[in-house]
Motif scaffolding. Sequence first.
Motif, PDB file in Angstrom:
ATOM      1  N   GLU A   1      10.354  -8.132  12.282  1.00  0.00           N
ATOM      2  CA  GLU A   1       9.051  -8.271  11.391  1.00  0.00           C
ATOM      3  C   GLU A   1       7.799  -7.684  12.367  1.00  0.00           C
ATOM      4  O   GLU A   1       7.045  -7.057  12.206  1.00  0.00           O
ATOM      5  N   GLU A   2       7.769  -8.419  13.414  1.00  0.00           N
ATOM      6  CA  GLU A   2       6.381  -8.209  14.296  1.00  0.00           C
ATOM      7  C   GLU A   2       6.328  -6.978  14.961  1.00  0.00           C
ATOM      8  O   GLU A   2       5.037  -6.406  15.054  1.00  0.00           O
ATOM      9  N   VAL A   3       7.310  -6.037  15.020  1.00  0.00           N
ATOM     10  CA  VAL A   3       7.133  -4.865  15.594  1.00  0.00           C
ATOM     11  C   VAL A   3       6.809  -3.974  14.679  1.00  0.00           C
ATOM     12  O   VAL A   3       6.311  -2.626  14.893  1.00  0.00           O
ATOM     13  N   MET A   4       6.801  -4.198  13.294  1.00  0.00           N
ATOM     14  CA  MET A   4       6.295  -3.595  12.218  1.00  0.00           C
ATOM     15  C   MET A   4       4.883  -3.119  12.257  1.00  0.00           C
ATOM     16  O   MET A   4       4.008  -4.240  12.435  1.00  0.00           O
ATOM     17  N   GLY A   5       4.427  -2.259  11.807  1.00  0.00           N
ATOM     18  CA  GLY A   5       2.652  -1.976  11.792  1.00  0.00           C
ATOM     19  C   GLY A   5       2.296  -2.034  10.374  1.00  0.00           C
ATOM     20  O   GLY A   5       2.823  -2.894   9.685  1.00  0.00           O
ATOM     21  N   PRO A   6       1.061  -1.870   9.966  1.00  0.00           N
ATOM     22  CA  PRO A   6       0.332  -2.290   8.737  1.00  0.00           C
ATOM     23  C   PRO A   6       0.906  -1.151   7.615  1.00  0.00           C
ATOM     24  O   PRO A   6       1.838  -0.375   8.061  1.00  0.00           O
ATOM     25  N   THR A   7       0.864  -1.492   6.436  1.00  0.00           N
ATOM     26  CA  THR A   7       1.005  -0.900   5.326  1.00  0.00           C
ATOM     27  C   THR A   7       0.018   0.137   4.689  1.00  0.00           C
ATOM     28  O   THR A   7      -0.941  -0.468   4.358  1.00  0.00           O
ATOM     29  N   TYR A   8       0.414   1.275   4.181  1.00  0.00           N
ATOM     30  CA  TYR A   8      -0.656   1.906   3.529  1.00  0.00           C
ATOM     31  C   TYR A   8      -0.096   2.350   2.187  1.00  0.00           C
ATOM     32  O   TYR A   8       1.127   2.155   1.858  1.00  0.00           O
ATOM     33  N   ASP A   9      -1.196   2.364   1.303  1.00  0.00           N
ATOM     34  CA  ASP A   9      -0.848   3.188  -0.295  1.00  0.00           C
ATOM     35  C   ASP A   9      -0.329   4.431   0.195  1.00  0.00           C
ATOM     36  O   ASP A   9      -0.635   5.181   1.117  1.00  0.00           O
ATOM     37  N   LEU A  10       0.354   4.934  -1.041  1.00  0.00           N
ATOM     38  CA  LEU A  10       0.689   6.276  -1.207  1.00  0.00           C
ATOM     39  C   LEU A  10      -0.216   7.431  -0.868  1.00  0.00           C
ATOM     40  O   LEU A  10      -0.371   8.475  -0.040  1.00  0.00           O
ATOM     41  N   PRO A  11      -1.392   7.277  -1.539  1.00  0.00           N
ATOM     42  CA  PRO A  11      -2.349   8.346  -1.280  1.00  0.00           C
ATOM     43  C   PRO A  11      -3.188   8.119   0.222  1.00  0.00           C
ATOM     44  O   PRO A  11      -3.842   9.241   0.653  1.00  0.00           O
ATOM     45  N   ASP A  12      -2.771   7.326   0.701  1.00  0.00           N
ATOM     46  CA  ASP A  12      -3.228   7.052   2.369  1.00  0.00           C
ATOM     47  C   ASP A  12      -2.303   7.493   3.223  1.00  0.00           C
ATOM     48  O   ASP A  12      -2.004   7.166   4.480  1.00  0.00           O
TER      49      ASP A  12
END
Lengths: 378, 385
Positions: free
Chosen positions: B350-361
């Motif tokens: 889990e920790e190696v994953m980065g942030p989450t963006y919305d589809l428009p972003d």
Amino acid sequence: MTNQSNNDLYRNSIQYVHGLITPSSDTESMLGTRTIFHGIHSPEIFTSETISLPELGPGEILVKVRLASICMSDVHTITGHRTEPTPSVLGHEAVVEVVAHRRPESDLSEGDRLTFSVADCCNKCEFCLKGLNQKCTKLFKYGHAKLSDGSGFNGCYASYIILRRGTHVVKIPDVISDRCAAPINCSLATTMCAMEFVPKIKNGRAFVQGDGILGLYTCAALRELGYDTVYCSGMRIRRSEFIDRFGAIPLYNDEVLHEETNKIDVVVEVCGVSAVVNDGIRLLKPGGLYLFLGMVHPHSELNITGEQIIRKCLTIKGVHNYAPRHLDQAVDFLEKTIQKYPYDEVIGPAYALSDLSAAMKLSIEKVYSRVLIKPNMT
Amino acid sequence: MSGGRILLRIFSHGKSHISRSFSSVQTKSKLKTNPISGARTVFNGVDSKTMFAAQNIPLPELAPGEILAKVRLASICMSDVHTITGHRIEPTPSVLGHEAVVEVIDHRRPESNLAIGDRLTFSVADCCGNCEFCLKGLNQKCVKLFKYGHAKLSDGSGYNGCYATHIILRRGTHVVKIPDVISDRCAAPINCSLATTMAAMEHVPKIKNGRAFVQGDGILGLYTSAALREHGFEKVYCSGTRLQRSKFIDRFGAIPLYNDEVLHEETNKIDVVVEVCGVASVVNDGFRMLKPGGIYLFLGMVHPHSQLNITGEQIIRKCLTIQGIHNYAPRHLDQAVQFLAKTIRRYPYEEVMGPTYDLPDLPAAMKLATGKQYSRVLVKPNMVN
């Protein structure tokens, strides 16, 4: 047997004697003739000497060389493309005959015809234990060792050879003639080693790049494994006429089989030329296998990309020499197929030991799959 | 062209307006339209005026064998980054994105045990199941291969990629349920990175006191390090570049090295080397380290600038095996889920994953992914629980 006595004899007596040996059960009084290679820059590339054979150490076998064959690697050594330690006795392919031995636990008898492993190995290092004996940490190779290493009777261009305790031997069945037997312990055994990686494929298609002895043996082996279409590409010389009799469809090396693009299961490089690899990769189907055997020399730069290997999920396997089990497989294979393929016909004439230079010269011309040396009257 | 400059040249975002220029990408009229509409981000190519365009169009009715799934969380694979930076060509217009955890909304697989709400991972390769390659277990080279995130809009439903609210999984697509113990963030990269790692591991022998060298510390490198440790390899080196993600190497079971460190003491001593960095020049060092009989797995350099500078002699003398690995077969997806479920607490997935963006972003997400600061950057097209 001591190195000290050998070296004294070497310094004191260099004679040309054509293999006249006084039969005796005491090997110490026997004489052996060997042709020594001094390196291509030496004033005399080859010299001959006859010296007493040393006493056998435990596990050793004294054998008479019945018939040796000239492997292309020796041709490369004497033409300067390859460097081997010198002074040495070259020659590593031969059928031999037991004269005396110190392997009481074996079933060897005087007079047995044998083939023997080019690699003498320790049988207990990491590589021997995983069946890659040819990479033994204490590897010794007949025909590739200095005179001062062990008995000095280390190569097949000699009337005798002393097989060391770590050397695997296999008896030759009567149905296999000397001429057919000589190349077993390099060419045919190496072919068996390569075949260990070849999957049994229904309607398998293969492409053998090279029509020397390795190419012809590989064609036969692939057919025997069940491959129904085997191509073999060669050059426009006499030996190519045997390709179809070894079960393959002959091609010349400038013929491009466009229709087989992406359709070949196995490609085998046995010609020593790295430029063929691009065509091999073109021919291979996804998941296919490429065996590299021939180009064991520095001028083998590959002009390929990692992408080519990845996209087709290819396997490339390097095959160098072989392990003891492959010698047994080679003898079994030859015995089983001796009537089926023209093994004898592809072999060229036999020369006396003293005519080694002439024999080498004929080998270079690549007219025959093998040229022979017969050091003894047998 | 810099990735940043390209990313700026994008994007009209029209939830309620579908401009006339998009009308040609309506799905084929033979499919009845569905009351549910989906949003998808269409990639028009690197040289297009509008590189990314959002569309809202009704979802087509499902054909036999198909599954309509909601994209819960997608992750951005480096191959997509290469596509939008122009290093890779994919057919356009298309919906990119092929790594995701999805949720069943509807399906037409009556013989299966699928239920609405099931979280699934799915095979990137949709295959026929009966060609020569499928039959020998090399499904990723199926003669009728279709790859999600790599297909034109006009191919099938057009809901073919993960940068969308929905995806329609075709009848030849293998799916595997995700156990509850695996979160969405950990599940997203299963169906490319982790499954490909499993395909690679199939070629790795179990070796007592095995030593391995993993060239690359991206998500493939970290997963491979863990997989080798789980396979019993007692020493695994992993070389990377001097970036943030490298600090996780040791927590994935490997000894971290930087890519300019040369381990002389391991010359001829390594059983398995794995190339997962995409750089052809590491191969010579890999050859040096391999012991006779060793195996070299090539995974990363699936691009034309991967010229090898090696000789046949090097391969022959050491009796080496080189194995190319591209994508994976259905069984590897199952193996990936099992592997992850078994080791979920052992490694910091889990920790190696980065942030989450919305589809428009998506463009901003792509930009962050290009920076290689995180093993993966995520895209969440829907509100999900």
